[in-house]
Design a protein around this motif. Structure first.
Motif, PDB file in Angstrom:
ATOM      1  N   GLN A  20       0.816  -1.224   0.000  1.00 10.77           N
ATOM      2  CA  GLN A  20       0.000   0.000   0.000  1.00 10.77           C
ATOM      3  C   GLN A  20       0.850   1.276   0.000  1.00 10.77           C
ATOM      4  O   GLN A  20       0.332   2.362  -0.214  1.00 10.77           O
ATOM      5  N   ASP A  21       2.170   1.147   0.225  1.00  9.71           N
ATOM      6  CA  ASP A  21       3.081   2.293   0.208  1.00  9.71           C
ATOM      7  C   ASP A  21       3.702   2.500  -1.174  1.00  9.71           C
ATOM      8  O   ASP A  21       4.513   3.410  -1.345  1.00  9.71           O
ATOM      9  N   ALA A  22       3.351   1.659  -2.145  1.00  7.60           N
ATOM     10  CA  ALA A  22       4.053   1.647  -3.430  1.00  7.60           C
ATOM     11  C   ALA A  22       3.288   2.369  -4.532  1.00  7.60           C
ATOM     12  O   ALA A  22       2.066   2.490  -4.498  1.00  7.60           O
ATOM     13  N   LEU A  25       4.955   1.135 -10.115  1.00  7.58           N
ATOM     14  CA  LEU A  25       6.207   0.443 -10.458  1.00  7.58           C
ATOM     15  C   LEU A  25       6.701  -0.482  -9.349  1.00  7.58           C
ATOM     16  O   LEU A  25       7.683  -1.197  -9.526  1.00  7.58           O
ATOM     17  N   GLY A  26       6.039  -0.431  -8.189  1.00  9.73           N
ATOM     18  CA  GLY A  26       6.495  -1.236  -7.065  1.00  9.73           C
ATOM     19  C   GLY A  26       7.563  -0.547  -6.232  1.00  9.73           C
ATOM     20  O   GLY A  26       8.191  -1.161  -5.389  1.00  9.73           O
ATOM     21  N   HIS A  27       7.770   0.731  -6.478  1.00  6.96           N
ATOM     22  CA  HIS A  27       8.715   1.527  -5.686  1.00  6.96           C
ATOM     23  C   HIS A  27       7.945   2.210  -4.573  1.00  6.96           C
ATOM     24  O   HIS A  27       6.758   2.525  -4.729  1.00  6.96           O
ATOM     25  N   GLY A  28       8.633   2.482  -3.468  1.00 10.28           N
ATOM     26  CA  GLY A  28       8.012   3.277  -2.417  1.00 10.28           C
ATOM     27  C   GLY A  28       7.549   4.598  -3.005  1.00 10.28           C
ATOM     28  O   GLY A  28       8.314   5.297  -3.669  1.00 10.28           O
ATOM     29  N   HIS A  29       6.281   4.937  -2.810  1.00  8.69           N
ATOM     30  CA  HIS A  29       5.698   6.168  -3.344  1.00  8.69           C
ATOM     31  C   HIS A  29       6.395   7.375  -2.714  1.00  8.69           C
ATOM     32  O   HIS A  29       6.587   7.437  -1.491  1.00  8.69           O
ATOM     33  N   GLY A  30       6.776   8.334  -3.551  1.00 13.68           N
ATOM     34  CA  GLY A  30       7.483   9.522  -3.060  1.00 13.68           C
ATOM     35  C   GLY A  30       6.717  10.249  -1.976  1.00 13.68           C
ATOM     36  O   GLY A  30       7.310  10.733  -1.008  1.00 13.68           O
ATOM     37  N   GLY A  31       5.413  10.325  -2.106  1.00 13.25           N
ATOM     38  CA  GLY A  31       4.601  11.003  -1.095  1.00 13.25           C
ATOM     39  C   GLY A  31       4.629  10.299   0.245  1.00 13.25           C
ATOM     40  O   GLY A  31       4.631  10.943   1.301  1.00 13.25           O
ATOM     41  N   VAL A  32       4.679   8.978   0.220  1.00 16.67           N
ATOM     42  CA  VAL A  32       4.769   8.205   1.465  1.00 16.67           C
ATOM     43  C   VAL A  32       6.124   8.453   2.123  1.00 16.67           C
ATOM     44  O   VAL A  32       6.211   8.672   3.337  1.00 16.67           O
ATOM     45  N   ILE A  33       7.186   8.438   1.309  1.00 19.41           N
ATOM     46  CA  ILE A  33       8.532   8.702   1.851  1.00 19.41           C
ATOM     47  C   ILE A  33       8.588  10.118   2.438  1.00 19.41           C
ATOM     48  O   ILE A  33       9.120  10.325   3.531  1.00 19.41           O
ATOM     49  N   LEU A  34       7.998  11.098   1.730  1.00 16.14           N
ATOM     50  CA  LEU A  34       7.982  12.474   2.243  1.00 16.14           C
ATOM     51  C   LEU A  34       7.231  12.574   3.563  1.00 16.14           C
ATOM     52  O   LEU A  34       7.639  13.313   4.467  1.00 16.14           O
ATOM     53  N   LYS A  35       6.134  11.840   3.683  1.00 15.84           N
ATOM     54  CA  LYS A  35       5.377  11.853   4.940  1.00 15.84           C
ATOM     55  C   LYS A  35       6.257  11.350   6.080  1.00 15.84           C
ATOM     56  O   LYS A  35       6.280  11.937   7.165  1.00 15.84           O
ATOM     57  N   HIS A  36       7.007  10.278   5.837  1.00 13.72           N
ATOM     58  CA  HIS A  36       7.889   9.749   6.879  1.00 13.72           C
ATOM     59  C   HIS A  36       9.025  10.724   7.195  1.00 13.72           C
ATOM     60  O   HIS A  36       9.422  10.868   8.353  1.00 13.72           O
ATOM     61  N   ILE A  37       9.544  11.389   6.173  1.00 12.20           N
ATOM     62  CA  ILE A  37      10.578  12.408   6.391  1.00 12.20           C
ATOM     63  C   ILE A  37      10.031  13.510   7.287  1.00 12.20           C
ATOM     64  O   ILE A  37      10.667  13.927   8.266  1.00 12.20           O
ATOM     65  N   ASP A  38       8.837  13.991   6.976  1.00  9.90           N
ATOM     66  CA  ASP A  38       8.217  15.061   7.758  1.00  9.90           C
ATOM     67  C   ASP A  38       7.942  14.608   9.191  1.00  9.90           C
ATOM     68  O   ASP A  38       8.173  15.359  10.143  1.00  9.90           O
ATOM     69  N   ILE A  58      10.028  22.656   3.251  1.00  6.64           N
ATOM     70  CA  ILE A  58      10.898  21.521   2.933  1.00  6.64           C
ATOM     71  C   ILE A  58      11.740  21.953   1.749  1.00  6.64           C
ATOM     72  O   ILE A  58      11.204  22.366   0.718  1.00  6.64           O
ATOM     73  N   ASP A  59      13.058  21.884   1.914  1.00 10.47           N
ATOM     74  CA  ASP A  59      13.942  22.213   0.802  1.00 10.47           C
ATOM     75  C   ASP A  59      13.830  21.134  -0.265  1.00 10.47           C
ATOM     76  O   ASP A  59      13.216  20.098  -0.072  1.00 10.47           O
ATOM     77  N   ARG A  60      14.478  21.371  -1.363  1.00 14.69           N
ATOM     78  CA  ARG A  60      14.480  20.452  -2.498  1.00 14.69           C
ATOM     79  C   ARG A  60      14.752  19.014  -2.059  1.00 14.69           C
ATOM     80  O   ARG A  60      15.638  18.750  -1.250  1.00 14.69           O
ATOM     81  N   VAL A  61      13.970  18.095  -2.608  1.00 19.78           N
ATOM     82  CA  VAL A  61      14.148  16.674  -2.328  1.00 19.78           C
ATOM     83  C   VAL A  61      14.353  15.953  -3.656  1.00 19.78           C
ATOM     84  O   VAL A  61      13.497  16.023  -4.532  1.00 19.78           O
ATOM     85  N   ASP A  62      15.488  15.307  -3.812  1.00 22.48           N
ATOM     86  CA  ASP A  62      15.764  14.500  -5.000  1.00 22.48           C
ATOM     87  C   ASP A  62      15.751  13.039  -4.588  1.00 22.48           C
ATOM     88  O   ASP A  62      16.421  12.653  -3.634  1.00 22.48           O
ATOM     89  N   PHE A  63      14.984  12.234  -5.312  1.00 20.01           N
ATOM     90  CA  PHE A  63      14.950  10.803  -5.050  1.00 20.01           C
ATOM     91  C   PHE A  63      16.050  10.168  -5.902  1.00 20.01           C
ATOM     92  O   PHE A  63      15.902  10.001  -7.104  1.00 20.01           O
ATOM     93  N   ILE A  64      17.163   9.846  -5.274  1.00 20.15           N
ATOM     94  CA  ILE A  64      18.359   9.361  -5.952  1.00 20.15           C
ATOM     95  C   ILE A  64      18.211   7.899  -6.374  1.00 20.15           C
ATOM     96  O   ILE A  64      18.565   7.526  -7.486  1.00 20.15           O
TER      97      ILE A  64
END
Length: 158
Positions: A20-22, A25-38, A58-64
């Motif tokens: 449910q976090d993906a 593509l099966g990748h962790g959704h950027g919005g979910v990762i941002l929520k955890h960062i916040d 929130i400053d610039r966030v690049d998903f490397i």
């Protein structure tokens, strides 16, 4: 007001990436990762002030690199600098493959929080007392980022 070292508020938070976090593509959704960062950054800010603190920017966030379903996400959050009522928190995100043990850096972000009274008004924050050379470096870099953010706000007419 008595100052506090970064170690008094530093945290590491871990989250298992589930389907449910993906994204499709099966990748962790950027919005979910941002929520955890916040969330991680907010805990650091609130620990430092021992009160309310809200996200101001929130400053610039690049998903490397992507995070995949089934991996652990480790969020390492540290208080880098403080102003009169604001604080900069840095968050480093790493993904851990539970099968291989590989840990890889995925992204990082800098967030600005404002301390608030119970009435919702900006409140002074305790000074930050660096303990290590790394803390001093982070404090200087946070001050430079703050100068750049303030200059950008002036250019934007805020």
């Amino acid at each position: 007001m008595e100052g506090k070292p970064p170690s008094a508020s530093r945290i590491t938070m871990t989250h298992l990436v589930l389907p449910q976090d993906a994204n499709p593509l099966g990748h962790g959704h950027g919005g979910v990762i941002l929520k955890h960062i916040d969330t991680a950054a907010g805990m650091v800010a609130m620990r430092h002030v021992r009160g309310n603190a809200v996200t101001a920017s929130i400053d610039r966030v690049d998903f490397i690199r992507p995070v995949f379903v089934g991996e652990l996400v480790h969020l390492k959050a540290n208080l880098n600098g403080v102003g009169k009522t604001s604080m900069e928190v840095g968050v480093r995100v790493e993904a851990e493959n539970l099968t291989t043990g590989e840990v890889r850096y995925t992204n990082s972000a800098y967030l600005t929080f404002v301390a608030l009274t119970v009435d919702g008004k900006p409140s002074e924050v305790p000074p930050l007392i660096p303990e290590t050379e790394e803390d001093v470096r982070r404090q200087h870099e946070a001050a430079e980022r703050r100068r750049m953010r303030l200059a950008m706000r002036c250019r934007e007419g805020q």
